[in-house]
Design a protein around this motif. Structure first.
Motif, PDB file in Angstrom:
ATOM      1  N   SER A  36       0.824  -1.214   0.000  1.00 40.11           N
ATOM      2  CA  SER A  36       0.000   0.000   0.000  1.00 40.11           C
ATOM      3  C   SER A  36       0.857   1.262   0.000  1.00 40.11           C
ATOM      4  O   SER A  36       0.362   2.342  -0.329  1.00 40.11           O
ATOM      5  CB  SER A  36      -0.938   0.004   1.216  1.00 40.11           C
ATOM      6  OG  SER A  36      -0.193  -0.009   2.422  1.00 40.11           O
ATOM      7  N   ALA A  37       2.143   1.117   0.365  1.00 32.54           N
ATOM      8  CA  ALA A  37       3.048   2.264   0.375  1.00 32.54           C
ATOM      9  C   ALA A  37       3.795   2.427  -0.940  1.00 32.54           C
ATOM     10  O   ALA A  37       4.620   3.339  -1.074  1.00 32.54           O
ATOM     11  CB  ALA A  37       4.048   2.129   1.526  1.00 32.54           C
ATOM     12  N   LEU A  38       3.523   1.562  -1.913  1.00 33.23           N
ATOM     13  CA  LEU A  38       4.207   1.662  -3.197  1.00 33.23           C
ATOM     14  C   LEU A  38       3.802   2.964  -3.888  1.00 33.23           C
ATOM     15  O   LEU A  38       2.608   3.211  -4.086  1.00 33.23           O
ATOM     16  CB  LEU A  38       3.840   0.461  -4.078  1.00 33.23           C
ATOM     17  CG  LEU A  38       4.576   0.337  -5.415  1.00 33.23           C
ATOM     18  CD1 LEU A  38       6.052   0.047  -5.192  1.00 33.23           C
ATOM     19  CD2 LEU A  38       3.946  -0.781  -6.258  1.00 33.23           C
ATOM     20  N   PRO A  39       4.764   3.809  -4.261  1.00 32.61           N
ATOM     21  CA  PRO A  39       4.408   5.077  -4.896  1.00 32.61           C
ATOM     22  C   PRO A  39       3.760   4.879  -6.254  1.00 32.61           C
ATOM     23  O   PRO A  39       3.778   3.785  -6.828  1.00 32.61           O
ATOM     24  CB  PRO A  39       5.772   5.798  -5.044  1.00 32.61           C
ATOM     25  CG  PRO A  39       6.708   5.059  -4.155  1.00 32.61           C
ATOM     26  CD  PRO A  39       6.207   3.654  -4.071  1.00 32.61           C
ATOM     27  N   ASP A  40       3.187   5.955  -6.786  1.00 33.18           N
ATOM     28  CA  ASP A  40       2.629   5.903  -8.129  1.00 33.18           C
ATOM     29  C   ASP A  40       3.727   5.534  -9.123  1.00 33.18           C
ATOM     30  O   ASP A  40       4.901   5.849  -8.917  1.00 33.18           O
ATOM     31  CB  ASP A  40       2.026   7.257  -8.512  1.00 33.18           C
ATOM     32  CG  ASP A  40       0.788   7.585  -7.692  1.00 33.18           C
ATOM     33  OD1 ASP A  40       0.167   6.643  -7.172  1.00 33.18           O
ATOM     34  OD2 ASP A  40       0.464   8.775  -7.570  1.00 33.18           O
ATOM     35  N   PRO A  41       3.355   4.878 -10.220  1.00 34.54           N
ATOM     36  CA  PRO A  41       4.370   4.477 -11.204  1.00 34.54           C
ATOM     37  C   PRO A  41       4.942   5.672 -11.939  1.00 34.54           C
ATOM     38  O   PRO A  41       4.341   6.763 -11.942  1.00 34.54           O
ATOM     39  CB  PRO A  41       3.577   3.578 -12.163  1.00 34.54           C
ATOM     40  CG  PRO A  41       2.167   4.063 -12.058  1.00 34.54           C
ATOM     41  CD  PRO A  41       1.986   4.481 -10.626  1.00 34.54           C
ATOM     42  N   PRO A  42       6.102   5.506 -12.575  1.00 30.15           N
ATOM     43  CA  PRO A  42       6.605   6.580 -13.445  1.00 30.15           C
ATOM     44  C   PRO A  42       5.620   6.806 -14.585  1.00 30.15           C
ATOM     45  O   PRO A  42       4.878   5.882 -14.959  1.00 30.15           O
ATOM     46  CB  PRO A  42       7.945   6.033 -13.943  1.00 30.15           C
ATOM     47  CG  PRO A  42       7.885   4.553 -13.732  1.00 30.15           C
ATOM     48  CD  PRO A  42       6.997   4.332 -12.561  1.00 30.15           C
ATOM     49  N   PRO A  43       5.581   8.017 -15.129  1.00 30.47           N
ATOM     50  CA  PRO A  43       4.554   8.338 -16.146  1.00 30.47           C
ATOM     51  C   PRO A  43       4.534   7.371 -17.319  1.00 30.47           C
ATOM     52  O   PRO A  43       3.462   7.091 -17.866  1.00 30.47           O
ATOM     53  CB  PRO A  43       4.940   9.756 -16.584  1.00 30.47           C
ATOM     54  CG  PRO A  43       5.716  10.322 -15.449  1.00 30.47           C
ATOM     55  CD  PRO A  43       6.430   9.173 -14.820  1.00 30.47           C
ATOM     56  N   TRP A  44       5.691   6.853 -17.712  1.00 29.21           N
ATOM     57  CA  TRP A  44       5.721   5.953 -18.866  1.00 29.21           C
ATOM     58  C   TRP A  44       5.272   4.535 -18.533  1.00 29.21           C
ATOM     59  O   TRP A  44       5.193   3.697 -19.428  1.00 29.21           O
ATOM     60  CB  TRP A  44       7.128   5.933 -19.470  1.00 29.21           C
ATOM     61  CG  TRP A  44       8.207   5.572 -18.504  1.00 29.21           C
ATOM     62  CD1 TRP A  44       8.687   4.329 -18.218  1.00 29.21           C
ATOM     63  CD2 TRP A  44       8.943   6.473 -17.670  1.00 29.21           C
ATOM     64  NE1 TRP A  44       9.667   4.390 -17.266  1.00 29.21           N
ATOM     65  CE2 TRP A  44       9.859   5.703 -16.912  1.00 29.21           C
ATOM     66  CE3 TRP A  44       8.930   7.868 -17.494  1.00 29.21           C
ATOM     67  CZ2 TRP A  44      10.732   6.271 -15.994  1.00 29.21           C
ATOM     68  CZ3 TRP A  44       9.808   8.426 -16.578  1.00 29.21           C
ATOM     69  CH2 TRP A  44      10.695   7.631 -15.846  1.00 29.21           C
ATOM     70  N   ARG A  45       4.976   4.273 -17.265  1.00 31.31           N
ATOM     71  CA  ARG A  45       4.458   2.948 -16.870  1.00 31.31           C
ATOM     72  C   ARG A  45       3.135   3.089 -16.121  1.00 31.31           C
ATOM     73  O   ARG A  45       2.776   2.227 -15.308  1.00 31.31           O
ATOM     74  CB  ARG A  45       5.483   2.216 -15.995  1.00 31.31           C
ATOM     75  CG  ARG A  45       6.816   1.952 -16.668  1.00 31.31           C
ATOM     76  CD  ARG A  45       6.686   1.035 -17.859  1.00 31.31           C
ATOM     77  NE  ARG A  45       6.325  -0.320 -17.488  1.00 31.31           N
ATOM     78  CZ  ARG A  45       5.880  -1.229 -18.354  1.00 31.31           C
ATOM     79  NH1 ARG A  45       5.716  -0.916 -19.621  1.00 31.31           N
ATOM     80  NH2 ARG A  45       5.583  -2.446 -17.947  1.00 31.31           N
ATOM     81  N   ASP A  46       2.413   4.163 -16.397  1.00 26.72           N
ATOM     82  CA  ASP A  46       1.142   4.431 -15.729  1.00 26.72           C
ATOM     83  C   ASP A  46       0.005   3.945 -16.627  1.00 26.72           C
ATOM     84  O   ASP A  46      -0.185   4.460 -17.730  1.00 26.72           O
ATOM     85  CB  ASP A  46       1.001   5.931 -15.455  1.00 26.72           C
ATOM     86  CG  ASP A  46      -0.121   6.217 -14.479  1.00 26.72           C
ATOM     87  OD1 ASP A  46      -0.705   5.262 -13.954  1.00 26.72           O
ATOM     88  OD2 ASP A  46      -0.414   7.412 -14.256  1.00 26.72           O
ATOM     89  N   PHE A  47      -0.740   2.952 -16.167  1.00 29.67           N
ATOM     90  CA  PHE A  47      -1.789   2.338 -16.977  1.00 29.67           C
ATOM     91  C   PHE A  47      -3.160   2.695 -16.408  1.00 29.67           C
ATOM     92  O   PHE A  47      -3.305   2.926 -15.204  1.00 29.67           O
ATOM     93  CB  PHE A  47      -1.601   0.821 -17.027  1.00 29.67           C
ATOM     94  CG  PHE A  47      -0.262   0.402 -17.583  1.00 29.67           C
ATOM     95  CD1 PHE A  47      -0.047   0.358 -18.945  1.00 29.67           C
ATOM     96  CD2 PHE A  47       0.796   0.083 -16.732  1.00 29.67           C
ATOM     97  CE1 PHE A  47       1.190  -0.016 -19.463  1.00 29.67           C
ATOM     98  CE2 PHE A  47       2.032  -0.289 -17.230  1.00 29.67           C
ATOM     99  CZ  PHE A  47       2.231  -0.335 -18.602  1.00 29.67           C
ATOM    100  N   ASP A  48      -4.164   2.720 -17.275  1.00 34.81           N
ATOM    101  CA  ASP A  48      -5.487   3.173 -16.852  1.00 34.81           C
ATOM    102  C   ASP A  48      -6.600   2.216 -17.251  1.00 34.81           C
ATOM    103  O   ASP A  48      -7.730   2.624 -17.526  1.00 34.81           O
ATOM    104  CB  ASP A  48      -5.780   4.561 -17.423  1.00 34.81           C
ATOM    105  CG  ASP A  48      -5.736   4.597 -18.948  1.00 34.81           C
ATOM    106  OD1 ASP A  48      -5.430   3.552 -19.559  1.00 34.81           O
ATOM    107  OD2 ASP A  48      -6.028   5.660 -19.523  1.00 34.81           O
ATOM    108  N   GLY A  49      -6.282   0.926 -17.282  1.00 35.29           N
ATOM    109  CA  GLY A  49      -7.307  -0.050 -17.627  1.00 35.29           C
ATOM    110  C   GLY A  49      -8.456  -0.044 -16.636  1.00 35.29           C
ATOM    111  O   GLY A  49      -8.309   0.346 -15.473  1.00 35.29           O
TER     112      GLY A  49
END
Length: 349
Positions: A36-49
């Motif tokens: 739950s503490a994992l930060p948001d992904p880098p923009p190039w690995r941000d998925f929106d399925g």
């Protein structure tokens, strides 16, 4: 200029081992909610399925077999700092983890260890053989069964069979790419056994985090939502014939080093090389699977195993077999049984 995002300082754990606060997976062998503490992904690995589907089932018996019935003993040994950092790099960057090493060094077990500690549920396992194709991992459409059911229904005037979704089952990779709030763990086991084309075929799916099901895309206008079966044997709804992840899965690709992989795949992966385990790690493996007493009695076999492994290719599961069997054998035949079970894997055939 001051650093607005300073790296957390290292702190000492309860066992005296220095810990970095940024580590999500700690290799401690105890479940926790660190994911739950994992930060948001880098923009190039941000998925929106989406829309989000229910999380997968909890840990199953496969993880128990891999981690051992006495897996709480894993607290007695932790992975090396480098190993922990590489695993966490894959988690942070949402990149596949390519794990290489000799047979029996714990490559596949690593996927189960991460899933167990971070509470990510059942490990989706995709065993690779020379005939495996990308389609096998994504989904299967049983057109023949659908045709047979239709013919049977027509000839017997029985109820019309279910829709196309009844004949589509997502594979391990396809299930891992479903849109879930937390990542699934996917083990792509022994990728080096594959046909030469499979590593290249994986590139686009691993990069884009999505795939299409053409059989459903063709029906999307009149049937935009179709319920299909997953590798977990549960049903999910696929919209417009496409599956796309929200949280990119933690993908572990294992290889025994029997072949090289193409550069485009290597640059998309984080690489971890697992060396031969030392005495402490092997003793921990034995404790986790067979208990403390077996590890104590089999200590001499561990020592002999390590001595032989300097010049011979051996696997840790051979050692487990030997300690388990010799624990029940009379002393005169103990050494003979151990030698029979621990035979070099690189011997001429």
């Amino acid at each position: 200029m001051p650093d607005n995002n300073p790296r957390p300082d290292a702190t000492a754990g309860a066992d005296g081992i220095e810990e970095n606060e940024w580590l999500i997976y700690r290799g401690a062998g105890e479940p926790h909610d660190g994911i739950s503490a994992l930060p948001d992904p880098p923009p190039w690995r941000d998925f929106d399925g989406g829309p989000l589907v229910e999380p997968g089932p909890g840990t199953d018996s496969a993880s128990t077999r891999r981690l051992g019935a006495y897996r709480h003993m894993a607290q007695l040994h932790r992975p090396s700092p480098e190993e922990l950092e590489i695993v966490n790099a894959a988690l942070y960057l949402r990149r596949p983890l390519l794990v290489t090493g000799s047979p029996g060094t714990g490559k596949s077990t690593l996927a189960h260890a991460v899933a167990y500690e971070l509470g990510l549920g059942r490990v989706l396992r995709w065993p690779i053989v020379s005939r495996t194709t990308l389609q096998d991992g994504l989904y299967r459409y049983d057109a023949i069964a659908r045709l047979q059911d239709t013919q049977i229904a027509a000839s017997s005037r029985a109820q019309t069979p279910g829709g196309i979704g009844s004949y589509i089952r997502l594979g391990p990779l396809g299930t891992a790419l479903l849109p879930t709030a937390r990542p699934r763990v996917l083990l792509v086991d022994e990728l080096d056994k594959s046909d030469i084309d499979l590593p290249n075929d994986l590139l686009n799916v691993l990069e884009e985090g999505e795939f299409a099901i053409p059989e459903l895309e063709r029906l999307a206008e009149r049937e935009p939502r179709v319920e299909v079966l997953t590798d977990d044997s549960t049903k999910v709804t696929v919209e417009d014939g496409r599956v796309g992840c929200r949280a990119f899965p933690f993908v572990v690709l294992t290889s025994n080093g029997e072949r090289d992989f193409p550069a485009p795949l290597l640059r998309r992966c984080i690489h971890l090389e697992l060396g031969q385990p030392d005495h402490k790690r092997l003793a921990t493996v034995v404790r986790a699977h067979l208990g403390t007493e077996a590890a104590r009695i089999g200590d001499d076999l561990i020592t002999r195993f390590l001595e032989r492994s300097r010049s011979e290719l051996l696997a840790a599961d051979q050692l487990l077999n030997a300690i388990y069997l010799t624990h029940h054998a009379a002393p005169p035949s103990r050494d003979r049984l151990a030698d029979m079970l621990i035979q070099r894997l690189d011997r001429p055939r």
